[in-house]
Enzyme design. Sequence first.
Site, PDB file in Angstrom:
ATOM      1  N   LYS A 137       0.836  -1.136  -0.123  1.00 35.11           N
ATOM      2  CA  LYS A 137       0.128   0.101   0.088  1.00 35.11           C
ATOM      3  C   LYS A 137       0.818   1.252   0.218  1.00 35.11           C
ATOM      4  CE  LYS A 137      -4.209  -1.541   1.811  1.00 35.11           C
ATOM      5  NZ  LYS A 137      -5.340  -1.478   3.163  1.00 35.11           N
TER       6      LYS A 137
ATOM      7  N   LYS B  97      -5.714 -10.378  -7.538  1.00 38.01           N
ATOM      8  CA  LYS B  97      -6.784 -10.378  -6.563  1.00 38.01           C
ATOM      9  C   LYS B  97      -8.185  -9.383  -7.076  1.00 38.01           C
ATOM     10  CE  LYS B  97      -7.706  -9.565  -2.069  1.00 38.01           C
ATOM     11  NZ  LYS B  97      -7.420  -9.265  -0.765  1.00 38.01           N
TER      12      LYS B  97
ATOM     13  N   LYS C 283     -11.060  -3.518  -5.355  1.00 35.40           N
ATOM     14  CA  LYS C 283     -11.906  -2.296  -5.673  1.00 35.40           C
ATOM     15  C   LYS C 283     -10.973  -1.023  -6.091  1.00 35.40           C
ATOM     16  CE  LYS C 283     -12.192  -2.247  -0.491  1.00 35.40           C
ATOM     17  NZ  LYS C 283     -13.334  -2.686   0.313  1.00 35.40           N
TER      18      LYS C 283
END
Length: 348
Positions: free
Chosen positions: A119, A211, A214
């Site tokens: 991230k 994966k 969103k």
Amino acid sequence: MTAFPQRVFSGVQPTGNLHLGNYLGAITRFVALQDSHDCIYCVVDMHAITQAVSVWGGPDELKKSTREVTAAFIAAGIDPDKHIVFNQSQVAEHAELAWVFNCVARMGWLNRMTQFKEKAGKHRENASVGLFAYPTLMAADILVYRATHVPVGEDQKQHLELSRDIAQKFNGDFADSIRAVTGGEEFFPLPEPLIQGPATRVMSLRDGTKKMSKSDPSDNSRINLTDDADTIAQKIRKAKTDPEPLPGEEEGLKERPEADNLVGIYSALADKPKADVLAEFGGAQFSTFKTALADLSVARLSPIAAEMRRLTADPGYIDTVLVRGADQAREIARPVMNSVKDIVGFLR
Ligand code: TRP
């Protein structure tokens, strides 16, 4: 070893749309555990703000997403009358315990977290302190209820291990004090991840090695819980595949990530093993299989989408559920936090 009563805790971040990966990987399992366990399901809004405001969308978006995740929980079958459903920021004990855990966890432990590295990307210096400390808050979420079982996806296994390390170090560092305050040996249980089911990992419809997420820029990569029937069918029709027909056995899905993913989704939605799906569709072309998958997806998801629309149309109801859930959660968390204070030596 101290025996702790079984309790389930899990959390979902209110960031953007919920998709099929959240539904099959997490929410359906939350629903299933209700019959066997006391469950606490939390919308983790404090985790949502660890990333840039542009990622979670600002205050109006956060409120909307928090209500939407709550609606999805209820629409999918979580019963807020029998179990606890609430949003994290309403129960201050999460943040309180997280601070103590920040002082238990070591920099070196957190430095190893792959989700932080992912991230934060190349700009680690620019990541928030909250993003770095994310796993200590997650440990507090779980342990402030002394939860023993945590249904999560594969990607959260490392965070669960860290929660165990924190629990263990707390139990060890304060062993004498724990004995003096509680008369027992361990204060925190070592929470176990519950990772099960064929589709714990739902992959992108555009790339079977990534994966479903969103944050993927392509909306065609995922099926959102709020997509209508036409959109679902279209996304499945466009899903990436390979030129071969479907294999008759699971062995034949190796090295075919897209085929494996679509069969996995079918298997999870139909609630039957992949082998049964392949026994039915082995030898079929993708066009045939995709039609069946689209029909099944629409049949399973549209009632949930409709119920979510009905629930989100009445934010007052959702907010009442969350306030009541938070009150119940606090009743469990407060005495635990009070004991932590006594154990650590905070006067109260
Ligand atoms: N980190 C989890 C995720 O991204 C969300 C989460 C926060 C969580 N706190 C939790 C999950 C506690 C389980 C238990 O999916």
